[in-house]
Design a protein around this motif. Structure first.
Motif, PDB file in Angstrom:
ATOM      1  N   UNK A  99      -9.189   7.171  -3.382  1.00  0.00           N
ATOM      2  CA  UNK A  99      -8.267   6.185  -3.207  1.00  0.00           C
ATOM      3  C   UNK A  99      -7.872   5.475  -4.360  1.00  0.00           C
ATOM      4  N   UNK A 100      -6.725   5.760  -5.086  1.00  0.00           N
ATOM      5  CA  UNK A 100      -6.416   4.725  -6.174  1.00  0.00           C
ATOM      6  C   UNK A 100      -5.725   3.480  -5.965  1.00  0.00           C
ATOM      7  N   UNK A 101      -4.723   3.177  -6.474  1.00  0.00           N
ATOM      8  CA  UNK A 101      -4.120   1.870  -6.384  1.00  0.00           C
ATOM      9  C   UNK A 101      -3.369   1.960  -5.096  1.00  0.00           C
ATOM     10  N   UNK A 102      -3.067   0.811  -4.750  1.00  0.00           N
ATOM     11  CA  UNK A 102      -1.993   0.673  -3.526  1.00  0.00           C
ATOM     12  C   UNK A 102      -2.459   0.724  -2.110  1.00  0.00           C
ATOM     13  N   UNK A 103      -3.858   0.577  -1.820  1.00  0.00           N
ATOM     14  CA  UNK A 103      -4.380   0.735  -0.594  1.00  0.00           C
ATOM     15  C   UNK A 103      -5.141  -0.512  -0.189  1.00  0.00           C
ATOM     16  N   UNK A 104      -5.046  -1.024   1.049  1.00  0.00           N
ATOM     17  CA  UNK A 104      -5.709  -2.090   1.625  1.00  0.00           C
ATOM     18  C   UNK A 104      -7.273  -1.513   1.582  1.00  0.00           C
ATOM     19  N   UNK A 105      -8.504  -2.366   1.990  1.00  0.00           N
ATOM     20  CA  UNK A 105      -9.684  -1.851   2.199  1.00  0.00           C
ATOM     21  C   UNK A 105      -9.661  -1.041   3.342  1.00  0.00           C
ATOM     22  N   UNK A 106     -10.207   0.093   3.376  1.00  0.00           N
ATOM     23  CA  UNK A 106     -10.248   0.894   4.596  1.00  0.00           C
ATOM     24  C   UNK A 106     -10.562   0.318   5.991  1.00  0.00           C
ATOM     25  N   UNK A 107      -9.801   0.726   6.931  1.00  0.00           N
ATOM     26  CA  UNK A 107     -10.061   0.343   8.426  1.00  0.00           C
ATOM     27  C   UNK A 107     -10.900   1.410   9.155  1.00  0.00           C
ATOM     28  N   UNK A 108     -11.364   1.230  10.192  1.00  0.00           N
ATOM     29  CA  UNK A 108     -11.842   2.450  11.319  1.00  0.00           C
ATOM     30  C   UNK A 108     -10.669   3.335  11.132  1.00  0.00           C
ATOM     31  N   UNK A 109     -11.047   4.544  10.975  1.00  0.00           N
ATOM     32  CA  UNK A 109     -10.057   5.851  11.092  1.00  0.00           C
ATOM     33  C   UNK A 109      -9.245   5.875   9.905  1.00  0.00           C
ATOM     34  N   UNK A 110      -9.043   5.084   9.055  1.00  0.00           N
ATOM     35  CA  UNK A 110      -8.076   5.273   7.889  1.00  0.00           C
ATOM     36  C   UNK A 110      -7.982   4.312   6.990  1.00  0.00           C
ATOM     37  N   UNK A 111      -6.964   4.462   6.013  1.00  0.00           N
ATOM     38  CA  UNK A 111      -6.804   3.357   5.167  1.00  0.00           C
ATOM     39  C   UNK A 111      -5.306   3.126   4.925  1.00  0.00           C
ATOM     40  N   UNK A 112      -4.798   1.852   5.018  1.00  0.00           N
ATOM     41  CA  UNK A 112      -3.500   1.573   5.214  1.00  0.00           C
ATOM     42  C   UNK A 112      -2.990   1.421   3.776  1.00  0.00           C
ATOM     43  N   UNK A 113      -1.729   1.894   3.431  1.00  0.00           N
ATOM     44  CA  UNK A 113      -1.163   1.673   2.333  1.00  0.00           C
ATOM     45  C   UNK A 113      -0.664   0.293   2.041  1.00  0.00           C
ATOM     46  N   UNK A 114      -0.962  -0.335   0.943  1.00  0.00           N
ATOM     47  CA  UNK A 114      -0.754  -1.910   0.825  1.00  0.00           C
ATOM     48  C   UNK A 114       0.955  -2.170   0.130  1.00  0.00           C
ATOM     49  N   UNK A 115       1.483  -0.868  -0.681  1.00  0.00           N
ATOM     50  CA  UNK A 115       2.639  -1.207  -1.324  1.00  0.00           C
ATOM     51  C   UNK A 115       3.217  -0.053  -1.259  1.00  0.00           C
ATOM     52  N   UNK A 116       4.299  -0.028  -1.753  1.00  0.00           N
ATOM     53  CA  UNK A 116       5.354   1.276  -1.563  1.00  0.00           C
ATOM     54  C   UNK A 116       4.671   2.215  -2.262  1.00  0.00           C
ATOM     55  N   UNK A 117       4.115   2.214  -3.285  1.00  0.00           N
ATOM     56  CA  UNK A 117       3.522   3.448  -3.767  1.00  0.00           C
ATOM     57  C   UNK A 117       1.945   3.363  -3.696  1.00  0.00           C
ATOM     58  N   UNK A 118       1.348   4.301  -3.260  1.00  0.00           N
ATOM     59  CA  UNK A 118      -0.067   4.384  -2.935  1.00  0.00           C
ATOM     60  C   UNK A 118      -0.458   5.745  -3.594  1.00  0.00           C
ATOM     61  N   UNK A 119      -1.755   5.756  -4.355  1.00  0.00           N
ATOM     62  CA  UNK A 119      -2.235   6.975  -5.066  1.00  0.00           C
ATOM     63  C   UNK A 119      -3.612   7.566  -4.515  1.00  0.00           C
TER      64      UNK A 119
END
Lengths: 393, 208
Positions: free
Chosen positions: B80-100
């Motif tokens: 996971x590049x930029x634009x993500x929150x720290x992973x949650x159980x089961x997945x990672x949420x994008x934090x910004x409009x663009x996530x890489x």
């Protein structure tokens, strides 16, 4: 010479020609100095008592009285002063870098650190307190410029010393530098000394980004002094727009520096977003969210509404330019998706406190009561600050 | 007529013009600088995270068939590049409009199909979310989800030229991010876009 004449020395009027040094020291500098010193001493005492009686663990070895003045963001400012800007992230706080902190305060600290054997913490505290004292003098003068009586102007300066969380004015934070530059810029604009106002405004926007809102004040002042027509024909009196044009310079220079060093002119907002979760959210969304929540966010929402209510006093006193500035900054505070720190953001809105002082000064009992309540809240906030409680961040 | 006064007035007029010209130049300079900053700036943290993700992916090349899972404790999180929150159980949420996301496959890889398993942050208050996926900057698919069907999967056929290049920089762009707390729909105060559970790499020819 009458008392009124004595206090005119630090007065507003462009025509105030005589400088009665002894009178000014006795009537203005000493009382302000006394309020300043007493309030700082009491806050430190509260800090010491809190640490001794309530703190769950003793302060670390090598701890001095002045270390009570270094909490939360202090380390960030000191890191800028010590090593300059860096893109290195905090281990404990991913995304947080010192690029989120604007340069004027740490630069000042670095410049005068030679006087303190390069001890940056002591220098930062000295700079903060010197700025606070000078700011209080300018705030007194500004109040006089607005037509406040001597006592009301002193009360305005005094209120600033006892407002909840006013400890940040003495800590290694940029608030007192901001307060001083804002007071200087506004004072000299009203005195029609445009160059000084412009330089102070440029430094202001490089102290904290919201310093750019000085433009709101300057435009409102321009409209009141030359009308909308004058605003639209700036070539007729270009000197009047010097502060407006110079105000964004500090911010743009910092953006330029960030762009040159990181490729991201908005490195400040970037790191604030990733590291602190700060982003702009319209006030009509943010304020209801604050009021729906509990804890610090709710208190922040209520305090920003309180500040807005307080700013109406400025309208009552026909200080429309000051109202425009304060209202704009309060709306900005309501737009921050991170609700911590809102108390200290409100402290620097000194025209509010002058307006409040002008209302309170003719009512000594109410003034004493308000002063006492604020001082009590200030003591509570000092305890929270000492204990690293999130409410005082 | 007072000639000296006339000269003084003339001098003042010139001073005024000169000052106005200087101020105009400063404002033009601001506008030019601001335009440069807005058009050329790239979030330095996102750029750094993308670089780190690319380094990891280069060291951990994958080929189809494979499943890359994201979420708390998952081994593929460093992709996971930029634009993500720290992973949650089961997945990672994008934090910004663009996530890489960075994926590196062997060069001359067979045509690839990427299957994204994801959940969008659609809420009653904002019941629609559009997600666009780009591969190496090329638009690949547009995916729309409506409340209450927030979860699902979508397939992206990787253009042959991109698959052969080896490096796949995937950008997930959402039309907005939403904070459940700010919308009165929960206690999560984070800005959320899309929750990425996994990406499956499939052989495009086999999956026809």
């Amino acid at each position: 010479m009458s008392r009124a004449d004595n206090v005119r020395m630090l007065d507003s009027g462009p025509g105030a020609s005589s400088w009665d040094a002894a009178g000014s020291i006795r009537q203005v500098l000493l009382p302000i100095g006394a309020i300043f010193l007493l309030s700082r001493a009491v806050l430190l005492l509260v800090g010491v008592l809190t640490a001794a009686q309530i703190a769950p663990s003793p302060e670390p070895a090598g701890h001095t009285l002045l270390s009570y003045l270094c909490r939360f963001d202090c380390a960030w400012y000191l890191s800028v002063a010590q090593q300059g800007y860096s893109t290195v992230e905090s281990g404990a706080q991913p995304g947080a870098t010192n690029l989120g902190f604007y340069p004027v305060f740490p630069l000042l600290v670095r410049l005068v650190s030679g006087l303190f054997n390069a001890d940056l913490l002591h220098t930062a505290i000295a700079v903060s307190n010197a700025c606070l004292y000078l700011a209080l003098i300018y705030i007194y003068r500004y109040a006089r410029l607005l037509g406040a009586e001597h006592n009301a102007a002193l009360l305005g300066a005094g209120l600033l010393c006892v407002l909840p969380q006013s400890i940040v004015f003495s800590a290694a934070y940029s608030e007192s530098t901001f307060l001083l530059l804002l007071a200087v810029a506004m004072f000299y604009l009203r005195r029609e000394n445009y160059l000084i106002a412009g330089i102070a405004a440029a430094l202001l926007s490089a102290t904290r980004a919201n310093g750019i809102f000085f433009i709101v004040f300057a435009v409102a002042w321009l409209i009141r002094s030359v009308g909308v027509r004058g605003l639209l024909t700036p070539w007729r009196a270009p000197e009047k727009i010097v502060p407006i044009v110079l105000a964004p310079m500090g911010l743009l220079v910092f953006w330029g520096y960030c762009f040159a060093t990181t490729g991201d002119a908005f490195a400040g907002p970037s790191t604030m977003y990733h590291g602190w979760g700060w982003y702009f959210s319209p006030p009509w969304k943010e304020l209801p969210a604050m009021l729906r929540s509990d804890g610090v966010a709710f208190l922040s929402g209520m305090s920003s509404l309180g500040l807005l209510a307080c700013s109406l006093l400025l309208l009552r006193q026909r200080c429309y330019e000051e109202f425009a500035l304060c209202a704009a900054l309060i709306v900005l505070m309501m737009s921050a998706a991170v609700t911590g720190s809102l108390f200290r953001y409100g402290l620097v809105l000194f025209p509010l406190w002058i307006a409040l002082a002008r209302e309170l000064a003719p009512r000594p009992v109410l003034a004493a009561l308000s002063f006492s309540i604020l001082a009590l809240l200030n003591a509570l906030m000092m305890s929270a600050w000492t204990l690293h409680n999130i409410i005082a961040i | 007529m007072d000639t000296a006064q006339h000269h003084r007035d003339l001098g003042r007029a010139w001073q005024r013009r000169l000052l106005f010209a200087a101020l105009t130049l400063i404002v033009i300079g601001y506008c030019a600088a601001f335009a440069l900053f807005v058009t050329r700036s790239q979030d330095f943290l996102v750029a750094r995270y993308n670089e780190q993700a690319l380094d990891f992916s280069r060291a951990h090349i994958v080929s189809a068939p494979a499943k890359l899972s994201f979420g708390l404790g998952e081994l593929d999180n460093p992709r996971l590049g930029g634009g993500w929150h720290a992973p949650d159980p089961g997945g990672a949420w994008s934090q910004t409009v663009d996530a890489f996301v960075e994926i590196v496959v062997p060069r001359e890889h067979a045509p690839l199909l990427l299957r994204f398993n994801a959940t969008t942050a659609v809420l009653k208050q904002r019941p629609k979310m559009k997600v666009k996926a780009f591969i190496n900057g090329v638009p690949a698919i547009r995916w729309v989800r409506y409340d209450p069907d927030a979860s699902g999967s979508f397939d992206v056929r990787v253009p042959e030229s991109e698959a052969k290049a080896g490096r796949l920089e995937i950008r997930l762009r959402v039309d907005h991010t939403a904070s459940p707390f700010r919308l009165g729909a929960g206690t999560d105060g984070r800005q959320l876009g899309v929750l990425l559970h996994s990406i499956e790499l499939l052989d495009a020819d086999m999956s026809r």
